[in-house]
Design an enzyme around this catalytic site. Structure first.
Site, PDB file in Angstrom:
ATOM      1  N   ASP A  17      21.036 -23.348  51.559  1.00  0.00           N
ATOM      2  CA  ASP A  17      20.090 -22.794  50.586  1.00  0.00           C
ATOM      3  C   ASP A  17      18.631 -23.170  50.909  1.00  0.00           C
ATOM      4  O   ASP A  17      17.716 -22.792  50.198  1.00  0.00           O
ATOM      5  CB  ASP A  17      20.473 -23.259  49.171  1.00  0.00           C
ATOM      6  N   ASP A  58      20.936 -22.474  37.727  1.00  0.00           N
ATOM      7  CA  ASP A  58      21.308 -22.024  39.072  1.00  0.00           C
ATOM      8  C   ASP A  58      20.337 -20.969  39.613  1.00  0.00           C
ATOM      9  O   ASP A  58      20.355 -20.659  40.795  1.00  0.00           O
ATOM     10  CB  ASP A  58      22.745 -21.476  39.031  1.00  0.00           C
ATOM     11  N   LYS A  94      11.851 -20.864  50.344  1.00  0.00           N
ATOM     12  CA  LYS A  94      12.698 -21.653  49.438  1.00  0.00           C
ATOM     13  C   LYS A  94      13.507 -22.668  50.249  1.00  0.00           C
ATOM     14  O   LYS A  94      14.263 -22.310  51.140  1.00  0.00           O
ATOM     15  CB  LYS A  94      13.656 -20.707  48.692  1.00  0.00           C
ATOM     16  N   ARG A 124      13.708 -19.137  42.240  1.00  0.00           N
ATOM     17  CA  ARG A 124      12.471 -18.562  41.674  1.00  0.00           C
ATOM     18  C   ARG A 124      11.622 -19.650  41.009  1.00  0.00           C
ATOM     19  O   ARG A 124      10.402 -19.507  40.942  1.00  0.00           O
ATOM     20  CB  ARG A 124      12.812 -17.413  40.721  1.00  0.00           C
ATOM     21  N   ASP A 138      22.319 -26.656  46.779  1.00  0.00           N
ATOM     22  CA  ASP A 138      22.295 -25.987  45.474  1.00  0.00           C
ATOM     23  C   ASP A 138      23.681 -26.053  44.825  1.00  0.00           C
ATOM     24  O   ASP A 138      24.551 -25.233  45.110  1.00  0.00           O
ATOM     25  CB  ASP A 138      21.847 -24.525  45.654  1.00  0.00           C
ATOM     26  N   LYS A 175      27.982 -24.441  39.813  1.00  0.00           N
ATOM     27  CA  LYS A 175      28.713 -23.385  40.521  1.00  0.00           C
ATOM     28  C   LYS A 175      30.202 -23.697  40.574  1.00  0.00           C
ATOM     29  O   LYS A 175      30.600 -24.848  40.388  1.00  0.00           O
ATOM     30  CB  LYS A 175      28.192 -23.297  41.970  1.00  0.00           C
ATOM     31  N   GLU A 207      17.417 -21.305  40.467  1.00  0.00           N
ATOM     32  CA  GLU A 207      16.380 -22.310  40.741  1.00  0.00           C
ATOM     33  C   GLU A 207      15.414 -21.880  41.842  1.00  0.00           C
ATOM     34  O   GLU A 207      14.304 -22.411  41.920  1.00  0.00           O
ATOM     35  CB  GLU A 207      17.040 -23.649  41.133  1.00  0.00           C
TER      36      GLU A 207
END
Ligand code: BES
Ligand code: ZN
Ligand code: ZN
Length: 515
Positions: A301, A360, A278, A364, A283, A290, A362
Site C-alpha cells: 500500500d 480504511d 500514498k 485520501r 494498511d 480488513k 486512509e
C-alpha cells in the site's frame, strides 16, 4: 541499494550468425511471411531449423510465445530464442519492451549468463531506434527482476549477474540503439529499485525507514534534496490527515519531501511539477479492520509513494531540465487504543475538515495533506498516485490504472506517457455527482461516500480534487496494477513498480526528451 541481480546492458555490432552468446533472441510477427536476410542466413546455418519450427506450426509468432533452438556449434550462439510479437498491425513500442522482458525472464529462469537481443529488427523503420533501444532496455530490467533478498538458504535457482547486448548488423543502428539504452538502463534500474522497496514487508519498511531511504537517496544525487517532518513537526504544521492515519501505530508517521532542482534556464520555462504518492507502509484498515484473507498484500500500500521516490531518482539521474517536488506522506494504518476512529472529525493541513466514516479509506486522508502541501509550494501541475481503492481494481482489473483529473490537456499528456511507457491508464470520471456524495453535514467533507460505497474510485478522486487549489491536477489510482500475485511470462510475482516508467516518461516528454 545493492541490486538483487546485477544486469548490464550494452550494444554491439555483429552478424547474427557470428554472435557469440548464450542466448540470441529474434522477434517474429505472426503475420509476416518469410525471414529477413540475416535471419535467413542464420536459418541456413542451422540447417533450416527456424523454417521447420514455423512450417510444422510449432511456432506461430503469437504474442507472449517463444521457441528455443540449439545452436549446436553451427552458429556463434548456443541457443536461439524466437520470440512472438503478435500481429504487425497491432504492434506498439510496448511489444518490443515485453519481448525483451519475456527473453530475460527466461534467461534468469534458465541460469543463462549472456543474452543478445535482435528483437527490434522485425519492426523495420516503424519506431525510432533510440526509442526502441530505451524500450528494450527497460524490458530487460523488468523481465529479469527477482525479489528474494530474504531467502537465506541458497537454492541455487539463479545467477547473480546477467550480461545483455542489443545487437545489429549495422553500426549506425547500434549507435542509435545505444543512445536510448542509457536512459532505458536508468529507468529500468530505478524501476527494479522501486520494486524492491515496495516488496519489503511492513516489519522492514515503516514510515521512518522509508524516510531514511529517501534521505540517503537525496544525499547521493546532485540536484536532489530531502526534508522529513516527524510527528512533532506534523503536529506543529497541522497535518491532521497524516497524523490521524498514523496515530494507531507504534511506528509514527513521516512526511517526506524530495525536491529536484534542475538548475537550468530551460527548467524555469516549464511548469513546476508536484508528484504526491500514498505511502501506507501497511494498511490493516485500522479500527475499520480488513478481512484476514490477502491482508499481507497491504504491505504494497506504499507503492504510490515509492513510484514517486523512484521517479525523483530517475529525474535526478537523467538530469531532466524540469523542477519537481516529490511529496510522500507515509503512515502505518493500525488498530489500537490510540487509533483514529469512525466518526472522528479531522482538521487537515488545508484547513478543511473531514468526517471519518471508515478508517480504511486512509489513502485520501494522507494524500489530502500531500496535495495541500504541493499547492503551498506553488506547483503548477500536481499528480497524485496511490493504491487508493478496491473499487478501481474491480473496475479496471490488473491491466490499467484509473486516471482522473481536472484538466483535459494534462489527461492527454498522461495518456501519451502511458502509451510511450507501456504503463496503461484509463480515464474515469470524478465530477460533481461524485463530489456531492463526499459532502458531510457536520464537516466539510466525509471520507466515504454518502449512501453507498459504489463508485468509490471516482468518489475518492472527487474528494482529492478538493485539495488542489487552482493547480492542474491528475490522480492515478494504482490499486490492482501495483502487484502481480502470480508470475507472468514478462515478470516475477510481487510489486510491478507501476508508475516509475509512466511518471518518468511524463516528465521526459515535457522536456522534449524522447529516447
Ligand atoms: N489500500 C486500500 C485499497 C486497495 C484495495 C489497494 C485492494 C489494493 C488492493 C484502501 O486504503 C482501502 O482500504 N480502500 C477501501 C475504501 C473504502 C473503505 C471506501 C476499499 O477499497 O475497500
Ligand atoms: Zn485502507
Ligand atoms: Zn490503503
Amino acid at each position: 541499494m545493492k541490486e538483487i541481480i546485477n544486469v548490464e546492458v550494452k550494444s554491439h555490432k555483429v552478424d547474427l550468425s557470428n554472435c557469440k552468446t548464450d542466448l540470441l533472441a529474434i522477434g517474429l510477427f505472426a503475420d509476416t511471411k518469410g525471414l529477413d536476410k540475416p535471419t535467413q542466413e542464420l536459418n541456413s546455418k542451422l540447417k533450416g531449423a527456424i523454417d521447420q519450427l514455423i512450417k510444422l506450426g510449432d511456432f506461430k509468432g503469437k504474442d507472449g510465445t517463444s521457441a528455443l533452438i540449439y545452436g549446436n556449434e553451427q552458429i556463434g550462439a548456443k541457443r536461439v530464442l524466437l520470440v512472438g510479437l503478435g500481429e504487425k498491425q497491432k504492434a506498439t513500442l510496448d511489444t518490443v519492451r515485453k519481448a525483451a522482458a519475456n527473453t530475460t525472464n527466461k534467461a534468469v529462469e534458465m541460469k543463462i549468463k549472456t543474452v543478445s537481443l535482435a528483437l527490434h529488427r522485425a519492426f523495420g523503420g516503424r519506431f525510432d531506434l533510440t526509442v526502441m533501444g530505451r524500450a528494450m532496455t527497460e524490458g530487460v530490467y523488468f523481465g529479469s527482476y527477482r525479489y528474494d533478498e530474504f531467502v537465506t538458504e541458497s537454492k541455487n535457482e539463479r545467477l547473480d549477474t546477467l550480461s545483455v547486448e542489443l545487437i545489429d548488423t549495422d553500426s549506425t543502428k547500434t549507435r542509435k540503439l545505444n543512445q536510448g539504452l542509457s536512459n532505458g538502463a536508468t529507468i529500468g534500474k530505478t524501476q527494479s529499485y522501486a520494486r524492491t522497496l515496495a516488496n519489503r514487508p511492513g516489519n522492514v519498511i515503516n514510515p521512518a525507514t522509508l524516510a531514511a531511504e529517501a534521505s540517503k537517496l537525496a544525499r547521493g544525487l546532485k540536484g536532489l534534496s530531502c526534508t522529513v517532518f516527524d510527528e512533532k513537526q506534523l503536529t506543529a504544521k497541522g497535518m491532521g490527515g497524516v497524523l490521524a492515519v498514523g496515530s494507531g501505530s507504534k511506528n509514527p508517521p513521516r512526511f517526506i519531501i524530495l525536491k529536484y532542482q534542475a538548475g537550468s534556464k530551460a527548467a524555469r520555462k516549464l511548469p513546476v511539477i508536484g508528484l504526491v504518492g500514498k505511502a501506507i507502509t501497511f494498511d490493516s484498515g485500522g479500527i475499520s479492520i480488513k478481512r484476514a484473507a490477502n491482508m499481507d498484500q497491504m504491505k504494497l500500500d506504499k507503492s504510490g509513494g515509492i513510484a514517486v521516490l523512484g521517479t525523483m531518482k530517475a529525474a535526478a539521474e537523467l538530469k531532466l531540465p524540469i523542477n519537481v517536488y516529490g511529496i510522500i506522506p507515509a503512515a502505518e494504518n493500525m488498530p489500537s487504543g490510540t487509533s483514529y476512529r469512525p466518526g472522528d472529525i479531522i482538521t487537515t493541513f488545508s484547513g478543511k475538515t473531514v468526517e471519518v466514516l471508515d478508517t480504511d479509506a486512509e489513502g485520501r486522508m494522507v494524500l489530502c495533506d500531500g496535495l495541500a502541501y504541493a499547492v503551498k509550494q506553488k506547483c503548477d501541475i500536481i499528480i497524485d498516485i496511490g493504491t487508493l481503492t478496491g473499487a478501481c481494481k474491480v473496475a479496471l482489473g490488473k491491466h490499467m490504472a484509473g486516471l482522473m483529473g481536472n484538466d483535459e490537456k494534462l489527461i492527454k499528456q498522461i495518456q501519451g506517457a502511458a502509451q510511450d511507457s507501456g504503463e496503461k491508464v484509463w480515464h474515469m470520471p470524478s465530477g460533481e455527482e461524485y463530489l456531492a456524495e463526499m459532502k458531510s453535514n457536520i464537516a466539510d467533507l466525509r471520507n466515504l461516500a454518502y449512501v453507498t460505497k459504489y463508485g468509490d474510485a471516482c468518489g475518492g478522486a472527487a474528494f482529492l480534487g478538493q485539495f488542489v487549489g487552482d493547480a492542474k491536477w491528475a490522480h492515478l489510482d494504482i490499486a490492482g496494477v501495483d502487484i502481480f500475485e502470480k508470475a507472468t511470462k514478462f515478470m516475477s510475482e510481487g510489486s510491478s513498480g507501476f508508475g516509475v516508467r509512466l511518471l518518468t516518461t511524463f516528465l521526459m516528454n515535457l522536456t522534449g526528451k524522447k529516447g
